[in-house]
Scaffold this active site. Structure first.
Site, PDB file in Angstrom:
ATOM      1  CG  HIS A   1     -12.193   4.835   5.614  1.00  0.00           C
ATOM      2  ND1 HIS A   1     -12.570   3.748   4.868  1.00  0.00           N
ATOM      3  CD2 HIS A   1     -11.437   5.605   4.794  1.00  0.00           C
ATOM      4  CE1 HIS A   1     -12.056   3.858   3.639  1.00  0.00           C
ATOM      5  NE2 HIS A   1     -11.371   4.977   3.571  1.00  0.00           N
TER       6      HIS A   1
ATOM      7  CB  CYS B   1      -8.253   7.365  -0.186  1.00  0.00           C
ATOM      8  SG  CYS B   1      -9.357   5.999   0.168  1.00  0.00           S
TER       9      CYS B   1
ATOM     10  CB  CYS C   1      15.319 -11.857  -2.143  1.00  0.00           C
ATOM     11  SG  CYS C   1      14.906 -10.397  -3.088  1.00  0.00           S
TER      12      CYS C   1
ATOM     13  CB  CYS D   1      20.400 -12.924   2.434  1.00  0.00           C
ATOM     14  SG  CYS D   1      22.008 -12.229   1.995  1.00  0.00           S
ATOM     15  CG  HIS D   2      16.265 -12.274   3.364  1.00  0.00           C
ATOM     16  ND1 HIS D   2      16.509 -11.859   4.651  1.00  0.00           N
ATOM     17  CD2 HIS D   2      16.639 -11.241   2.565  1.00  0.00           C
ATOM     18  CE1 HIS D   2      16.996 -10.619   4.626  1.00  0.00           C
ATOM     19  NE2 HIS D   2      17.098 -10.228   3.374  1.00  0.00           N
TER      20      HIS D   2
ATOM     21  NE  ARG E   1      16.068  -3.509   6.003  1.00  0.00           N
ATOM     22  CZ  ARG E   1      17.225  -3.664   5.381  1.00  0.00           C
ATOM     23  NH1 ARG E   1      17.465  -3.068   4.231  1.00  0.00           N
ATOM     24  NH2 ARG E   1      18.170  -4.425   5.902  1.00  0.00           N
TER      25      ARG E   1
ATOM     26  CB  CYS F   1      17.751  -5.549   0.424  1.00  0.00           C
ATOM     27  SG  CYS F   1      17.681  -6.490   1.956  1.00  0.00           S
TER      28      CYS F   1
END
Lengths: 109, 281
Positions: free
Chosen positions: B101, B134, B197, B200-201, B238, B242
């Site tokens: 790369h 990879c 989800c 709340c969000h 995360r 939650c």
């Protein structure tokens, strides 16, 4: 021997004579206190940066003794007055005898 | 004495109100150079929002400031570790990331389009899966743990070179089935607290849930350095946190459910900039 120890420094490139500049330094280091034990109950040996110095054209700006209670990746921010163009030299001393250095030039116009 | 006491209470109340209110009008420019889109029109497939906001907008002024300068951003230390890993030859093929790369900067824009479809593997791949692909297929090296430190460091490096580039995750074609599945999960209530989800969000972003200021749960800024645990945190870790907070049994990191959810949630942020490694509380 601590791995991946990288010093970082930020100093302004230029300043006016007598100006108070802010210098920020950080070195990535685990700062193992020597007070902790591993899973088998053996004490993990102390491995810290024990001294940090900064000089300007050979004159000491600060000279710091670091103790084991200082946390991972010690960060110092401090002010210095620059009377003339020159070079800041930064040095960190490791418990294992290693010495890490960095330097920055500053131009006073 | 009585009046003094009252005055004390009032002062405390003003202070705490001040601390809770983040500067929601602020703009994010990193290193006085990289302009980050932290609010923009919601993409058409996000039916219930008109504007999407980066989580940065909801944080306190002090936390916001940490991300505006790479020297202050603790996440950048891990980026340096990843640069060392990028250049390290590993595995049976004698290859490093850099061998194929080039410099990490060559990967600018890659983070913005993940998760995406991989033709050869015929699956949706998150960027972590692609890194492991990879490693095993090209380098002959061992896989990294899905949300282990090496992987999160590498994700932080890949995010850092894409900062400022808008997230643009494809939702149609071969990924559509996974995307629909992720959408289903997003609106499914889980756990004893019976929360999805969206509860709340989507319904309550900007409000406080006890002491926490709810964001839209956007993931454009991951991986994120959290001040609460002083390390990089991945997207799926995360998600786990939650769902655990709803008192549910969570899915595993790297599971098909979380890959689908990551694809869907990433697509909800189409138009926001990549900004990882970010700093959150």
């Amino acid at each position: 021997m601590a791995d991946n120890v990288t010093p970082r420094v930020r100093v302004p490139r230029d300043a006016t004579a007598g100006e108070e500049i802010t210098i920020k330094t950080l070195i990535s280091h685990p700062m193992e206190s020597g007070q902790r034990k591993d899973g088998d109950g053996n004490v993990i040996p102390r491995s810290i940066i024990n001294r940090f110095t900064c000089t300007f054209n050979g004159e000491t700006v600060i000279d710091v003794t670091l103790e084991p209670a200082i946390s991972t990746n010690p960060y110092f921010e401090f002010q210095a007055i620059v009377p003339e163009s020159g070079t800041f030299e930064f040095t960190w001393y490791d418990d294992d005898g290693a010495v890490y250095t960095d330097s920055k030039d500053i131009t006073v116009g | 004495m009585k009046s003094l006491f009252k005055g004390g209470i009032a002062a405390v109340a003003i202070l705490s109100a001040f601390a809770a209110n983040a500067d929601e009008e602020a703009d994010l420019v990193i290193n006085e150079e990289i302009e980050i889109t932290v609010r923009t029109d919601a993409p058409a497939h996000v039916e219930n929002l008109s504007t999407i906001y980066s989580g940065w907008v909801f944080r306190s002024t002090e936390t916001q400031a940490l991300q505006m300068d790479d020297f202050e951003n603790p996440g950048m230390i891990f980026v340096d570790d990843a640069i060392a890993a990028w250049n390290t030859v590993e595995g049976t093929e004698g290859q490093s990331c850099a061998a194929c790369h080039g410099a990490p900067e060559e990967m600018a824009g890659v983070r913005a389009v993940y998760p995406k479809w991989n033709d050869e593997a015929e699956e949706v791949r998150t960027i972590a899966m692609q890194v492991n692909g990879c490693r095993t297929e090209q380098m002959g090296a061992d896989e990294w743990k899905y949300d282990g430190n090496e992987m999160l460091n590498m994700e932080a490096l890949l995010a850092s070179v894409s900062r400022g580039i808008p997230v643009n995750v494809a939702i149609d074609g071969p990924v559509q089935a996974m995307w629909e599945k992720g959408r289903e999960l997003y609106y499914t209530r889980f756990g004893q607290l019976d929360l999805s989800c969206a509860n709340c969000h989507e319904d309550n972003y900007g409000n406080n849930i006890r002491a926490d200021h709810l964001s839209q749960g956007q993931i454009n800024a991951f991986p994120t350095y959290r001040l609460k645990n002083a390390k990089l945190n991945g997207v799926q870790g995360r998600f786990r946190g939650c769902i655990r907070d709803t008192r549910a049994e969570t899915f595993a990191v790297g599971s098909e459910e979380f890959i689908a959810l990551e694809l869907y949630v990433a697509s909800r942020g189409n138009g926001l900039s990549v900004e990882g490694p970010s700093v959150r509380n």
